[in-house]
Write an enzyme that holds these catalytic residues in place. Structure first.
Site, PDB file in Angstrom:
ATOM      1  CD  GLU A 155      -2.988  -0.794   2.402  1.00 19.51           C
ATOM      2  OE1 GLU A 155      -2.606  -0.097   3.368  1.00 19.51           O
ATOM      3  OE2 GLU A 155      -4.075  -1.391   2.383  1.00 19.51           O
ATOM      4  CD  GLU A 242      -4.704  -4.957   3.617  1.00 15.43           C
ATOM      5  OE1 GLU A 242      -3.539  -5.296   3.275  1.00 15.43           O
ATOM      6  OE2 GLU A 242      -4.931  -4.038   4.429  1.00 15.43           O
TER       7      GLU A 242
END
Length: 321
Positions: A155, A242
């Site tokens: 991320e 995710e």
């Protein structure tokens, strides 16, 4: 739950296990066709599974017994091994050999269980030198296994898309020198929500790339689905590596309505998805309670609400794979 209900639940769980017993053998080498993930026969495929928590904090769950439980009981067809890169003294940068051993334990077990597995370079920061070394080793070792998917940047946080793109291109070159086929997942800025940026300026020159979008249904509303729809329309292949049903902090109550809206959207669009995470921290996004054992075979009393709901989703949606 009465005896009859218990028998029905057991039958469904066993049926799912039989159906997915040879999942990779059935679907084989994955590739990207347009914006769709497809199997060896060119048929659309949706992978559904879950992510381990950061290996450096919840490494005790990185073992073959947990993988077996997640496949045979929870019915996962893909697992994500989240290697913490830069978080503490047990992370990859500080302790690379121990870190790799945790990831490789999950990868080997997933291959043995005949399911897919994501090798996730789990960081919010760019570490190009370390990533090239790591993925060089992983791609040499696992190129021959169609089970393996590479996630090169978990991320990105404050990095711009040009920065993330340049980093990803360098890592992709390293992987492709050893492994010309397996899927590679690329992140996008702002915790994988700014998917419109790579949509406007995608990486070119490589096959079988997909871009990750992450959501937490208690925080991220329809606007993120709309943004992702536009990215797909522009030709960007999407993989939700995710996700979860609570707030982006990992805490707060589960928003089951919003979560189901995301599940319905992913199923409609044939988008693969992973839920976060196998850990036993006292927080909403952790699947397990603090006293849960490290070897799987958990009872319902060992599992938190998010874990129970994730298991329910996997048992439901992975039936027809």
């Amino acid at each position: 739950m009465n005896f009859k209900s218990k028998i029905i639940v057991l039958f469904l769980a066993l049926s799912c296990s039989v159906i997915n017993a040879q999942f990779v053998k059935k679907h084989g080498q994955l590739s990207v066709k347009g914006t769709q993930l497809v199997d060896k026969n060119g048929e659309a495929i949706v992978l559904r599974g879950l992510s381990f928590g950061w290996h450096n904090w919840w490494g005790k769950f990185y073992n073959k017994d947990v993988v077996k439980t997640l496949h045979n009981d929870w019915n996962a067809t893909v697992l994500r091994a989240a290697m913490g890169v830069d978080a503490d003294k047990n992370c990859y940068i500080q302790n690379p050999n121990e870190s790799k051993s945790k990831i490789e334990a999950v990868v080997k077990a997933a291959i043995d269980q005949d399911i897919y597995v994501i090798i996730d370079f789990h960081s919010h920061n760019i570490h190009l030198k370390e990533a090239k070394v790591f993925f060089g080793e992983m791609s040499k070792k696992y190129a021959k296994y169609p089970n393996v998917i590479y996630e090169v940047f978990n991320e990105p946080n404050d990095e711009t898309w040009p920065e993330v793109k340049a980093y990803s291109q360098e890592v992709i070159k390293v992987i492709r020198a050893n492994d010309p086929k397996n899927i590679i997942l690329v992140g996008s800025p702002h915790w994988d929500q700014d998917i419109h940026l790579p949509a406007a300026d995608p990486i070119v020159g490589f096959n079988n790339l997909m871009y990750t979008m992450h959501f937490y249904a208690g925080t991220h509303g329809k606007w993120l689905r709309d943004r992702t729809d536009e990215a797909i329309k522009s030709g960007l292949p999407i993989f939700v590596s995710e996700s979860a049903g609570m707030e982006a902090t990992g805490n707060g109550p589960l928003n089951l309505i919003a979560w189901q809206e995301y599940i319905d959207w992913m199923e409609k669009n044939k988008i693969s998805w992973i839920t976060w995470s196998i850990s036993n921290k006292v927080e909403t996004c952790s699947f397990l309670k603090p006293n849960a054992n490290s070897n799987g075979k958990w009872k319902d009393s060992d599992i938190q609400e998010s874990g129970l709901k994730t298991r329910e989703y996997l048992r439901k949606y992975n039936v027809n794979n």
